[in-house]
Scaffold this active site. Structure first.
Site, short mmCIF file in Angstrom:
data_model
loop_
_atom_site.label_atom_id
_atom_site.label_comp_id
_atom_site.label_asym_id
_atom_site.label_seq_id
_atom_site.Cartn_x
_atom_site.Cartn_y
_atom_site.Cartn_z
N SER A 173 -28.38 71.52 0.75
CA SER A 173 -27.03 70.94 0.75
C SER A 173 -26.26 71.17 2.04
O SER A 173 -25.24 71.85 2.08
CB SER A 173 -26.27 71.46 -0.45
OG SER A 173 -27.02 71.18 -1.60
N ARG A 192 -26.05 69.72 11.31
CA ARG A 192 -25.34 70.97 11.62
C ARG A 192 -25.20 71.77 10.34
O ARG A 192 -25.38 71.24 9.24
CB ARG A 192 -23.95 70.68 12.21
CG ARG A 192 -23.06 69.88 11.31
CD ARG A 192 -21.77 69.46 12.01
NE ARG A 192 -21.23 68.27 11.38
CZ ARG A 192 -20.58 68.27 10.23
NH1 ARG A 192 -20.38 69.37 9.58
NH2 ARG A 192 -20.13 67.13 9.72
N ASP A 241 -27.28 68.50 -2.86
CA ASP A 241 -26.84 68.73 -4.24
C ASP A 241 -26.13 67.53 -4.86
O ASP A 241 -26.24 67.30 -6.06
CB ASP A 241 -25.95 69.98 -4.31
CG ASP A 241 -24.87 70.03 -3.25
OD1 ASP A 241 -24.73 69.06 -2.48
OD2 ASP A 241 -24.16 71.05 -3.17
#
Ligand code: ADP
Ligand code: MG
Length: 493
Positions: A177, A192, A230
């Site tokens: 996630s 990132r 997620d």
């Protein structure tokens, strides 16, 4: 009265006057402190306010950003990432599938057994571990080795009946996630880190390749069949349970949302268009930013001192990683500028992240007449003793201001998504829209959840609100990844 006695009476009276003056001065000082503390609270409350007009502006800005994020790369703070999930699990999937769920504080390994047509999930089991803080900023290899070790233990301990048939490889869905630029259902590079992770050598790498290498290093035979986050997992898991699920929102350590987009709204340069006419979009809404967002000096300082300044501004207002920290910051200012906790500034209050959101939520939920939970928490976490009931009430009020602002902003975000989908007004056939929700904040912070749901009703109005439902998709993200591994399996069932 003799001389001596007169003298003593005069001295006594002088002492009484002196003490009284001291008490009055002390009271004046206290009331001065109290009123400056209250002035800080009042100003904070005003700066956090989220009237419906403001929420509508924020929802509109979210819709606009969704359009521009889809239209061009870098066109918006919203990445609007293509998930390569163009078909959600149908319910026909069968077999045993695994999932790894990494996305913040907790990390889970799961196994699901799917029975095929109509029979749903026959068995599920999971193991949970926390990510040691040192691994959050170490090397990519160290993090992936740790995860794979947990997976290896989980597999080593399983019963014979969960073993795969001869010649069939174990398959895994990986819920990762963080923002990933996906290139297929099971490959994608890390854009990132968020949520306090900062492992430099992983940025720009293919997440599945990194996981594959760790699987090899640890001698675990497993095929990574789906890479999702997620929100996508929760959407898939939610859809498996309820066919009206069209949006997923995560409110945990961080926050994000995903929804089902028409394929024709996705420009061609983004890659091959799916046949099904639909594509799940991972919004990465945590990075949303708009002028209308009610940012206070505490939010700005929190952002500047974070590992990702200028980024994830929406997330920093609404998610579990930050709410307790905002509370700490305002309490510190009140201690420093209005001696809110007495002459000494409590040392613990100066330490970033000492006040977690779960602690904040237990103080917020304290229904006892003397607010003894608040008292105990202030004592055990911040080493502040002898708080008055009045002081404790102010602490609860601050929790309420921070949590309500977060919940109302999250509701505005959801309205923005509903608008983009054309589901914020009456729909033909009166269809419902179910929003699959997951994350520890949504699950455990009742006041936050209630506020989020009532704000959606306020925004949509009674009539429309009945067509929107929230569904708590417990552990949906992990199960959803296993389901997507199944629907993208090498094998037919
Ligand atoms: P993650 O987001 O790390 O994948 P979860 O969905 O389990 O994991 O969410 C964990 C987060 O949820 C915690 O970091 C915390 O901010 C929040 N949380 C957990 N329990 C509570 C609670 N009782 N009250 C409020 N927030 C909670
Ligand atoms: Mg999670």
């Amino acid at each position: 009265m003799g001389r001596v006695a007169v003298g003593a009476a005069v001295v006594g009276a002088a002492a009484v006057v002196g003490v009284a003056a001291l008490v009055v001065r002390q009271r004046m000082r206290n009331s001065g402190r109290w009123s400056s503390a209250m002035a800080i609270v009042k100003e904070f409350e005003e700066n956090c306010s989220t009237p419906l007009v403001k929420l509508r502006q924020i929802a509109d800005a979210m819709t606009v950003e969704m359009h521009s994020g889809l239209a061009s790369d870098g066109g918006s703070k919203l990445k609007m990432l293509i998930s390569y999930v163009d078909s959600l699990p149908s319910g026909d999937e069968a077999g045993i599938f695994y999932a790894l769920d990494l996305g913040g504080t907790n990390f889970r390994v799961l196994r699901v057994q799917l029975g095929g047509k109509g029979s749903g999930i026959e068995h599920q089991e999971f193991a949970e571990a926390t990510i040691p803080p040192a691994l959050m900023s170490g090397s990519s290899d160290a993090l992936f080795d740790y995860i794979v070790e947990k997976l290896a233990n989980f597999v080593a301990e399983e019963e014979q009946r969960f073993h795969q048939p001869e010649g069939r490889q174990r398959e895994l869905g990986f819920t990762f996630s963080f923002p990933v630029l996906q290139s297929s259902i099971n490959s994608g590079t890390l854009i990132r880190w968020t949520k306090g992770f900062s492992i430099d050598d992983a940025v720009g790498q293919d997440v599945v390749a990194e996981l594959d290498k760790a699987l090899k290093r640890k001698g675990v035979e497993m095929r990574v069949s789906a890479l999702v986050n997620d929100t996508i997992g929760t959407l898939a898991g939610g859809r498996y349970a309820n066919n009206d699920v069209a949006i997923a929102v995560i409110l945990g350590t961080g926050s994000n949302a995903a929804y089902i987009e028409h394929a024709n709204a996705i420009p061609k340069w983004r890659g091959p268009l799916p046949d099904s006419g639909e594509m799940v979009i991972n919004m990465e809404w945590g990075n949303f930013k708009a002028l209308a967002l009610p940012l206070t000096e505490f939010d700005i300082a929190l952002d500047v001192e974070s590992v990702n300044p200028g980024e994830q501004i929406f997330e920093k207002l609404i998610s579990g990683m930050y709410l307790g920290e905002i509370l700490r910051r305002i309490l510190l200012k009140m201690a420093e500028e209005a001696s809110f906790f007495g002459d000494k500034i409590p040392a613990k209050l100066k330490i970033p992240l000492t006040l977690s959101t779960p602690e904040m939520s237990s103080m917020h939920h304290d229904k006892s007449p003397d607010l003894h939970v608040v008292k105990d928490k202030l004592k055990s976490i911040l080493e502040i003793s002898n708080t008055s009931l009045q002081t404790r009430k102010v602490v609860v009020e601050l929790c309420n201001i921070i949590a309500s602002r977060g919940a109302r902003l999250a509701a505005a975000g959801i309205l923005g998504v509903l608008k983009k989908m054309g589901r914020d007004g009456p729909r033909e056939g009166g269809g419902k829209t179910v929003i699959a929700m997951d994350g520890g904040l949504y699950e455990h912070y009742t006041e936050y959840r209630k506020c989020l749901e009532t704000t959606i009703s306020e925004l949509l109005g009674e009539g429309l609100a009945s067509s929107i439902e929230f569904m708590h998709s417990n552990d949906g993200s992990g199960i959803g990844a296993a389901l997507l591994a199944a629907s993208h399996s090498l094998y037919r069932w």
